[in-house]
Design a protein around this motif. Structure first.
Motif, short mmCIF file in Angstrom:
data_model
loop_
_atom_site.label_atom_id
_atom_site.label_comp_id
_atom_site.label_asym_id
_atom_site.label_seq_id
_atom_site.Cartn_x
_atom_site.Cartn_y
_atom_site.Cartn_z
N SER A 1 0.82 -1.50 -0.01
CA SER A 1 -0.18 -0.23 0.18
C SER A 1 1.10 1.08 -0.09
N SER A 2 2.24 0.91 0.39
CA SER A 2 3.13 2.23 0.63
C SER A 2 4.12 2.48 -0.35
N PHE A 3 4.83 3.63 -0.97
CA PHE A 3 5.67 2.72 -2.09
C PHE A 3 6.12 4.44 -2.84
N SER A 4 7.02 4.98 -3.18
CA SER A 4 7.25 5.47 -3.42
C SER A 4 7.32 5.78 -5.38
N LEU A 5 7.19 6.75 -5.84
CA LEU A 5 6.59 6.94 -7.34
C LEU A 5 7.23 8.07 -7.44
N GLY A 6 7.73 8.37 -8.53
CA GLY A 6 7.92 9.37 -9.64
C GLY A 6 8.00 9.80 -10.66
N SER A 7 8.57 9.96 -11.27
CA SER A 7 8.21 10.07 -13.30
C SER A 7 9.37 8.91 -13.86
N ARG A 8 10.72 8.65 -12.78
CA ARG A 8 11.37 8.07 -13.01
C ARG A 8 10.94 6.75 -13.76
N HIS A 9 9.29 6.48 -12.47
CA HIS A 9 8.70 5.06 -12.77
C HIS A 9 7.93 4.84 -14.02
N PHE A 10 7.43 5.67 -15.18
CA PHE A 10 7.12 5.96 -16.05
C PHE A 10 8.22 5.99 -17.65
N ASP A 11 7.30 5.18 -18.85
CA ASP A 11 8.76 4.65 -19.56
C ASP A 11 8.03 5.92 -20.29
N GLY A 12 9.19 6.99 -21.12
CA GLY A 12 9.36 8.54 -21.87
C GLY A 12 8.70 7.65 -22.63
N SER A 13 8.99 6.19 -23.69
CA SER A 13 8.58 5.91 -24.78
C SER A 13 6.46 5.34 -24.56
N ASP A 14 6.34 4.90 -23.78
CA ASP A 14 4.98 4.06 -23.82
C ASP A 14 5.33 2.49 -23.90
N THR A 15 6.62 2.60 -23.04
CA THR A 15 6.87 0.81 -24.17
C THR A 15 6.11 -0.39 -24.41
N SER A 16 4.13 0.49 -23.47
CA SER A 16 3.54 -0.42 -23.67
C SER A 16 2.77 -1.35 -24.71
N ARG A 17 2.51 -2.09 -24.74
CA ARG A 17 1.64 -2.37 -26.06
C ARG A 17 0.87 -3.71 -25.72
N PRO A 18 0.11 -3.30 -26.01
CA PRO A 18 -1.23 -4.68 -25.98
C PRO A 18 -1.21 -6.28 -26.30
N THR A 19 -0.99 -7.27 -25.53
CA THR A 19 -0.89 -8.21 -25.71
C THR A 19 -1.58 -9.04 -26.46
N SER A 20 -0.45 -9.76 -28.06
CA SER A 20 -1.57 -10.18 -29.20
C SER A 20 -1.82 -11.94 -28.26
N ARG A 21 -3.06 -12.19 -28.30
CA ARG A 21 -3.88 -13.82 -28.11
C ARG A 21 -3.29 -14.55 -28.62
N THR A 22 -2.42 -14.11 -29.69
CA THR A 22 -2.73 -15.76 -31.04
C THR A 22 -1.66 -15.98 -31.07
N ARG A 23 -1.45 -17.30 -30.96
CA ARG A 23 -0.53 -18.25 -30.92
C ARG A 23 -0.32 -18.58 -32.06
N LEU A 24 1.07 -18.02 -31.85
CA LEU A 24 2.46 -18.32 -32.58
C LEU A 24 2.70 -19.05 -33.47
N GLN A 25 2.98 -19.79 -34.79
CA GLN A 25 3.28 -20.77 -34.76
C GLN A 25 4.69 -21.06 -35.25
N PRO A 26 5.71 -22.81 -34.38
CA PRO A 26 6.88 -22.29 -34.09
C PRO A 26 7.71 -22.14 -35.33
#
Length: 866
Positions: free
Chosen positions: A76-101
């Motif tokens: 419930s307690s933690f330190s949080l600042g600008s360094r905890h955010f990714d400037g490039s917003d590297t978040s990307r929706p995860t694909s649920r498509t199962r890829l072929q080997p």
């Protein structure tokens, strides 16, 4: 024992027993009349107050009483600042498509006998580009890109396959406007890598590397991309993380979009940075609001803005500001851009951190931050972004501690949104997913929020409308071992089952009884859970005859109840004489937790015993009756009033069944001794409850003789002076049985009982024909050996009794009620029915007996007295 005189009783308003105090309605009159009638039959449902939960002043995710191990829950307690955010917003929706080997072919297996020509370094730099992504995002081919990277990392002196060399001059190569990072590139080249190469592209303009002479020609642009070519073109990868776009897809900005950004958005970002550097919180807050309003007006929030990443990077740099109000405005902007991954987690943690301080609550009522949080709740996948969802719902949970915010959240469909989440988790578990700890963490926050939302007036209809009760029942089935979650669910049910419609919905659910019994069995020693589940079961069985039967028939249900009874009774006995720590509730009262569990468990037993099929079975259970008597023998009504009264009410229900196997009859000496202690206590309610049991037990002569020796019959006559209608009713019920024995009859006249009964008829009969009927039955039994009315009742009493019976048997006189306008036709019919069927038959016979044995002759004087 304190009683009221006849004069005092007559001065009280003459109201029928079924009329509630204060403003009356037809429905209330009928309801209370029926409840009163049920009580007078000897069987009664026990009522108790709802368990109160102290407010958690710490405003944390799981509270001080959580049973979760620290490693299984987010802090419930933690330190949080600008360094905890990714400037490039590297978040990307995860694909649920199962890829072929990938069918990997070793690098040198494709070599021909002829040694291939080693390409120059310039050819390697300019030609080895990743292949063009496929048009269908669900058919990503990673094999070629993987082999390309392997080949790039190979020494220049190594031979390259013909497949790789042939790819340089094909149309599968990307444009030179889309440079890639090479393994051996220098620092300068790495700094120019576009955003999308790091996993996210949201429209930020990046400098382009000048193409070499060996670069491959860029494919021609489509006609659509050439529109508006009057200005400089900018590339954007905003679609790379869009939910409807393909990963890696690039969109170009039009001249108008470039101009709008430079003239409207960029200046606001610069002013925000300037205000932050000068620590001008007021200006920073205002400019942040202006930016949000502009983006909202132009529909550039979400993933629609091609400069999304640039804006987010600027916002992230401002998050080190100390002002929580500014942080909340910035967090609203971040969440409005629909970030995902680490940035979503950090933004939710930031909002949660702000919500922990109660002083910040007013800030959440400004703007649309509550809508943004709910939109985040709706759009976040509980399986792929579970921790972010924990903090998002955790913030909503803390905010529901504010009554004003609760009303706003209910209006904004927060109950429905949480119900959708519960249903989604249940569906995935039903389809084969495992009920993980992280899902449990989400549900703890969601159910805690629902617990607070259930307090509002409109919440009950919403909970029923979105089938949240059914979803909660399924949660119980899937997460029975989770003590924190079961506590929250039981808290919700303890609130909503105060209402009949919710009780009915819960009682009708096919697994509810089994679910609650499983909770009790799994968490027997967790009093917070047991007391609430028992309270819920008590509510379900208070008015529902089917619920009583179904609960009792549930496998192992009564054994579990007795096990709980035994455990907490033993705990209570051990604590006697010790200073027990009591829990302080929200209203400032203190509660003994062990006693509170006993109260709720005993109430369930009392309500179950009302059923005519269940009652005789429980009545024959010696262990159950023994536990009840131990409570009466060890507890004092002055310090444990509710516990003692509930126990006596349960004994009363069981004593109603006069069966051969009745443990009450077998242990009647212990029962009578325990009840005598209550009769002698200075507590009118305890006395009344004890007399209810006497009314059932005095069907046996041995009990009547025992009580007569203890002068209980004389005490009952004294109670006829009470102004309490129910006290008078109970006293009359017991006196009827006493008057069966001829040796007990003289006492009635000696204690002025005849006169008191006549006064009861005069004061209460027109508003309570049941009570009037009992009075006539007492006098009928009393006069069984009558030879002269005057000798039997007394001359004046005989005369008064004749007059009042004649008056009450006259229909017009008896049913001419001054309060008739207060009741409806249904109640009027019931009133006339009780007069006709209950009062008139016994009153007519009594009047006839009195008149038959009346004489005008004066009694002879005693000769010895002359």
């Amino acid at each position: 024992m304190s009683t009221e005189s006849n004069a005092q009783r007559k001065r009280q308003p003459d109201r029928p027993f079924y009329l509630p105090k204060g403003e009356t309605t037809s429905s209330r009159i009928i309801t209370e009349a029926k409840e009163s009638l049920n009580n007078r039959t000897g069987l009664q449902a026990v009522v108790t107050k709802r368990p109160c939960t102290p407010r958690d002043a710490t405003r944390s995710l799981f509270g001080a009483t959580s049973t979760r191990a620290p490693e299984n829950r987010p802090p419930s307690s933690f330190s949080l600042g600008s360094r905890h955010f990714d400037g490039s917003d590297t978040s990307r929706p995860t694909s649920r498509t199962r890829l072929q080997p990938i069918n990997h072919t070793p690098l040198f297996s494709a070599l021909t006998e002829e040694k291939p020509k080693i390409p120059s370094e310039e050819e390697v730099e300019s030609g080895l580009l990743p292949p063009k992504p496929p048009s269908d995002p669900n058919k990503v081919q990673r094999g070629k890109a993987t082999r390309t990277r392997l080949q790039q990392s190979t020494s220049v002196e190594s031979s390259l396959s013909s497949e790789v060399k042939s790819r340089v001059d094909t149309s599968d190569v990307k444009s030179v406007d889309e440079p890639v990072r090479r393994v051996h590139s220098g620092p300068k080249e790495r700094s120019a890598v576009p955003v999308e190469e790091r996993g996210e592209g949201d429209g930020r303009e990046m400098p382009h590397r000048a193409p070499s002479s060996a670069s491959v020609r860029s494919p021609p642009r489509s006609a659509e991309s050439r529109k508006g070519s009057g200005g400089t073109k900018r590339t954007s990868s905003a679609g790379s993380t869009g939910r409807g776009g393909s990963a890696g897809k690039r969109e170009e900005e039009t001249a108008e979009e470039v101009m709008f950004y430079s003239q409207n958005i960029a200046p606001l970002l610069e002013r925000m940075t300037e205000a932050s550097s000068k620590k001008d919180s007021k200006k920073l807050g205002q400019v942040t609001e202006d930016l949000y309003a502009l983006l909202q007006k132009e529909n550039l929030l979400g993933r629609n803005c091609k400069q999304r990443t640039t804006i987010l990077k600027s916002i992230f740099k401002l998050l080190d500001v100390d002002d929580s109000r500014i942080q909340l405005k910035l967090a609203r902007l971040i969440l409005a851009f629909k970030v995902t991954g680490n940035n979503l987690l950090s933004a939710c943690k930031l909002v949660f951190k702000i919500s922990r301080n109660e002083k910040n609550d007013p800030e959440f009522l400004k703007g649309d931050i509550l809508e943004i949080l709910q939109d985040t709740l709706r759009s976040t996948d509980p399986f792929s972004a579970s921790e972010a969802l924990v903090f998002c719902i955790g913030a909503l949970k803390l905010l529901t501690g504010n009554a004003t915010i609760v009303k706003q959240l209910v209006k904004k469909d927060c109950i429905e949104n949480l119900a959708i989440l519960l249903n989604s988790i249940n569906k995935n578990i039903r389809d084969g997913s495992e009920p993980t700890t992280q899902l449990g963490n989400i549900l703890v926050q969601a159910t805690a929020a629902l617990r607070n939302l259930a307090d509002t007036g409109a919440s009950r209809e919403r909970l029923l409308g979105c089938q949240a009760i059914e979803s909660l029942c399924l949660i119980v089935d899937n997460f029975t071992s989770d003590g924190d979650l079961m506590l929250n669910v039981s808290r919700i049910f303890s609130k909503v089952t105060l209402h009949t419609d919710c009780c009915t919905a819960l009682a009708d659910h096919p697994t509810s009884y089994k679910s609650f019994i499983n909770i009790l069995q799994k968490h027997q020693h967790k009093s917070d859970v047991v007391v609430r589940v028992s309270f819920v079961l008590g509510n379900m069985t208070a008015k529902n005859e089917i619920a009583r039967l179904r609960l009792f028939q549930e496998a192992g249900s009564f054994d579990i109840l007795l096990s709980l009874f035994r455990f907490y009774l033993e705990q209570d006995v051990k604590n006697q004489g010790k200073e027990v720590k009591k829990e302080v509730t929200e209203d400032g009262t203190t509660v003994n937790k062990t006693e509170d569990v006993l109260i709720k468990v005993i109430r369930v037993i009392a309500n179950l015993s009302i059923n005519e099929n269940v009652g005789p079975v429980i009545c024959s259970n010696y262990q159950c009756v023994d536990f009840l008597l131990k409570v009466l023998e060890t507890k004092d009504v002055s310090s444990s009033e509710e516990l003692v009264l509930n126990t006596v009410a349960t004994v009363n229900n069981l004593s109603f069944y006069n069966t051969k196997t009745s443990a009450i009859n077998t242990l009647q000496v212990r029962v009578l001794e325990a009840l005598l202690k209550l009769v002698l206590a200075n507590n009118m309610e305890a006395m009344v409850e004890a007399c209810r049991v006497f009314a059932n037990l005095t069907r046996q002569k041995v009990v009547r003789d025992f009580l007569a020796e203890q002068k209980i019959d004389r005490m009952l006559v004294t109670m006829l002076d009470s102004g309490n209608r129910e006290v008078v009713y109970i006293s009359c019920g017991v006196l009827i049985n006493f008057m069966v024995d001829e040796e007990n009859r003289p006492m009635l006249k000696q204690e002025q009982g005849i006169r008191k009964l006549i006064e009861v008829l005069r004061d209460f009969s027109r508003t309570d024909w049941e009570l009037a009927s009992l009075v006539c039955q007492i006098l009928w039994n009393y006069s069984g050996k009558i030879t002269s009315s005057n000798d039997c009742f007394g001359q004046q009493e005989s005369h008064d009794l004749t007059e009042i019976l004649l008056e009450l048997l006259d229909r017009d006189s008896a049913l001419d009620l001054s309060f008739k306008e207060e009741i409806d036709d249904e109640m009027t019919d019931y009133f006339e029915e009780t007069w006709t069927e209950q009062f008139c038959p016994v009153a007519e016979q009594l009047l006839q007996r009195i008149e038959t044995h009346q004489t005008d002759l004066e009694p002879l004087d005693n000769p010895s007295a002359s």
